[in-house]
Design a protein around this motif. Structure first.
Motif, PDB file in Angstrom:
ATOM      1  N   PRO A  23       4.089  -5.440 -10.174  1.00  0.00           N
ATOM      2  CA  PRO A  23       3.337  -4.798  -9.092  1.00  0.00           C
ATOM      3  C   PRO A  23       3.104  -3.318  -9.403  1.00  0.00           C
ATOM      4  CG  PRO A  23       5.301  -5.933  -8.254  1.00  0.00           C
ATOM      5  CD  PRO A  23       5.364  -5.981  -9.738  1.00  0.00           C
ATOM      6  N   GLY A  24       1.874  -2.871  -9.284  1.00  0.00           N
ATOM      7  CA  GLY A  24       1.510  -1.504  -9.638  1.00  0.00           C
ATOM      8  C   GLY A  24       2.072  -0.441  -8.723  1.00  0.00           C
ATOM      9  N   HIS A  25       2.455  -0.809  -7.507  1.00  0.00           N
ATOM     10  CA  HIS A  25       2.962   0.179  -6.559  1.00  0.00           C
ATOM     11  C   HIS A  25       4.478   0.356  -6.635  1.00  0.00           C
ATOM     12  CE1 HIS A  25       3.494  -3.650  -4.531  1.00  0.00           C
ATOM     13  NE2 HIS A  25       4.284  -3.064  -3.646  1.00  0.00           N
ATOM     14  N   VAL A  26       5.121  -0.356  -7.561  1.00  0.00           N
ATOM     15  CA  VAL A  26       6.580  -0.310  -7.680  1.00  0.00           C
ATOM     16  C   VAL A  26       6.983   0.426  -8.951  1.00  0.00           C
ATOM     17  CG1 VAL A  26       8.715  -1.655  -7.827  1.00  0.00           C
ATOM     18  CG2 VAL A  26       6.801  -2.510  -6.446  1.00  0.00           C
ATOM     19  N   THR A  27       7.930   1.348  -8.809  1.00  0.00           N
ATOM     20  CA  THR A  27       8.546   2.033  -9.935  1.00  0.00           C
ATOM     21  C   THR A  27       9.990   1.565 -10.015  1.00  0.00           C
ATOM     22  OG1 THR A  27       7.145   3.975  -9.608  1.00  0.00           O
ATOM     23  CG2 THR A  27       9.154   4.287 -10.909  1.00  0.00           C
ATOM     24  N   TYR A  28      10.380   1.068 -11.173  1.00  0.00           N
ATOM     25  CA  TYR A  28      11.741   0.571 -11.378  1.00  0.00           C
ATOM     26  C   TYR A  28      12.572   1.680 -12.002  1.00  0.00           C
ATOM     27  CZ  TYR A  28       9.252  -3.712 -10.510  1.00  0.00           C
ATOM     28  OH  TYR A  28       8.465  -4.671  -9.933  1.00  0.00           O
ATOM     29  N   VAL A  29      13.691   1.991 -11.367  1.00  0.00           N
ATOM     30  CA  VAL A  29      14.514   3.124 -11.781  1.00  0.00           C
ATOM     31  C   VAL A  29      15.935   2.638 -12.052  1.00  0.00           C
ATOM     32  CG1 VAL A  29      15.325   5.423 -11.143  1.00  0.00           C
ATOM     33  CG2 VAL A  29      13.102   4.609 -10.286  1.00  0.00           C
ATOM     34  N   GLU A  30      16.392   2.874 -13.265  1.00  0.00           N
ATOM     35  CA  GLU A  30      17.744   2.476 -13.643  1.00  0.00           C
ATOM     36  C   GLU A  30      18.752   3.484 -13.100  1.00  0.00           C
ATOM     37  OE1 GLU A  30      17.781   2.062 -17.884  1.00  0.00           O
ATOM     38  OE2 GLU A  30      16.363   0.386 -17.846  1.00  0.00           O
ATOM     39  N   PHE A  90       0.825  -1.209   0.000  1.00  0.00           N
ATOM     40  CA  PHE A  90       0.000   0.000   0.000  1.00  0.00           C
ATOM     41  C   PHE A  90       0.861   1.261   0.000  1.00  0.00           C
ATOM     42  CE2 PHE A  90      -2.288  -3.418   2.150  1.00  0.00           C
ATOM     43  CZ  PHE A  90      -3.363  -3.537   1.287  1.00  0.00           C
ATOM     44  N   THR A  91       2.127   1.099  -0.363  1.00  0.00           N
ATOM     45  CA  THR A  91       3.096   2.187  -0.320  1.00  0.00           C
ATOM     46  C   THR A  91       3.771   2.305  -1.681  1.00  0.00           C
ATOM     47  OG1 THR A  91       3.537   1.588   1.985  1.00  0.00           O
ATOM     48  CG2 THR A  91       5.145   3.006   0.919  1.00  0.00           C
ATOM     49  N   SER A  92       4.094   3.516  -2.077  1.00  0.00           N
ATOM     50  CA  SER A  92       4.881   3.695  -3.303  1.00  0.00           C
ATOM     51  C   SER A  92       6.309   3.232  -3.050  1.00  0.00           C
ATOM     52  CB  SER A  92       4.901   5.167  -3.726  1.00  0.00           C
ATOM     53  OG  SER A  92       3.612   5.591  -4.086  1.00  0.00           O
ATOM     54  N   VAL A  93       6.774   2.334  -3.905  1.00  0.00           N
ATOM     55  CA  VAL A  93       8.124   1.781  -3.778  1.00  0.00           C
ATOM     56  C   VAL A  93       8.912   2.128  -5.034  1.00  0.00           C
ATOM     57  CG1 VAL A  93       9.491  -0.328  -3.527  1.00  0.00           C
ATOM     58  CG2 VAL A  93       7.296  -0.123  -2.338  1.00  0.00           C
ATOM     59  N   PHE A  94      10.139   2.587  -4.833  1.00  0.00           N
ATOM     60  CA  PHE A  94      11.043   2.900  -5.930  1.00  0.00           C
ATOM     61  C   PHE A  94      12.244   1.972  -5.796  1.00  0.00           C
ATOM     62  CE2 PHE A  94       8.473   6.484  -4.913  1.00  0.00           C
ATOM     63  CZ  PHE A  94       8.072   6.976  -6.144  1.00  0.00           C
ATOM     64  N   GLU A  95      12.425   1.097  -6.766  1.00  0.00           N
ATOM     65  CA  GLU A  95      13.534   0.151  -6.752  1.00  0.00           C
ATOM     66  C   GLU A  95      14.584   0.621  -7.746  1.00  0.00           C
ATOM     67  OE1 GLU A  95      12.449  -3.937  -7.183  1.00  0.00           O
ATOM     68  OE2 GLU A  95      11.236  -3.919  -5.364  1.00  0.00           O
ATOM     69  N   LEU A  96      15.777   0.928  -7.238  1.00  0.00           N
ATOM     70  CA  LEU A  96      16.861   1.430  -8.063  1.00  0.00           C
ATOM     71  C   LEU A  96      17.932   0.366  -8.236  1.00  0.00           C
ATOM     72  CD1 LEU A  96      15.430   3.971  -6.828  1.00  0.00           C
ATOM     73  CD2 LEU A  96      17.621   5.115  -7.038  1.00  0.00           C
TER      74      LEU A  96
END
Length: 162
Positions: A74-81, A47-53
């Motif tokens: 997963p919709g709450h995860v943003t993948y960041v290069e 239920f939290t915005s997650v940013f995976e770098l």
């Protein structure tokens, strides 16, 4: 040994993250996410915005495996290069929905010892500048002497028990 240490480390970090979410953390940044599964594994995180770098190749591999096993990302995860040795996290997070005003939990597990001192320092400075009141950082660190064999940690001598 290594395996029990990694298990203990993961359990401790999971509890730090859970505790932070209970006390008002509103977004999570996982630095060097690799195959970290917290965004899918811990119900509280969903239920939290997650940013995976992480490095582009690792992000691509992880997304491929998630799609294969879950059928969707997963919709709450943003993948960041990111390349920690050449880029700062402020720059790579800027085009995302990362909100600099929200209390954030930064998790940096099993990565720091792969980076040079400048990359570690610049990442820590970036975390400080991205962290409003209430933000937290949890990280692991392995002494370089343990990795390259220049120090012997076998005899701790007069180190008091904790």
């Amino acid at each position: 040994g290594v395996r029990p240490s990694a298990i203990g480390r993961t359990c401790w970090l999971d509890e730090q993250l859970r505790s932070s979410l209970r006390t008002g953390i509103q977004q999570v940044v996982i630095l060097g996410a690799g195959y970290d599964s917290r965004a899918c594994r811990l119900p509280e995180v969903k239920f939290t915005s997650v940013f995976e770098l992480d490095q582009p190749a690792l992000i691509a591999m992880k997304k491929e495996r998630l799609l294969s096993s879950l059928g969707a990302l997963p919709g709450h995860v943003t993948y960041v290069e990111v390349d920690f040795d050449r880029q700062d996290i402020i720059t790579v997070l800027s085009p995302t929905k990362f909100d600099r005003t929200l209390p954030t939990f930064f998790l940096w597990e099993g990565v720091m010892h792969y980076l040079d001192a400048n990359a570690v320092d610049s990442t820590l400075r970036a975390i400080a500048s991205l962290s409003p009141a209430g933000s937290q950082l949890a990280f692991t660190y392995i002494h370089r002497g343990l990795l390259d064999g220049t120090l012997d940690f076998g005899d701790l001598g007069d180190v008091p028990a904790m």
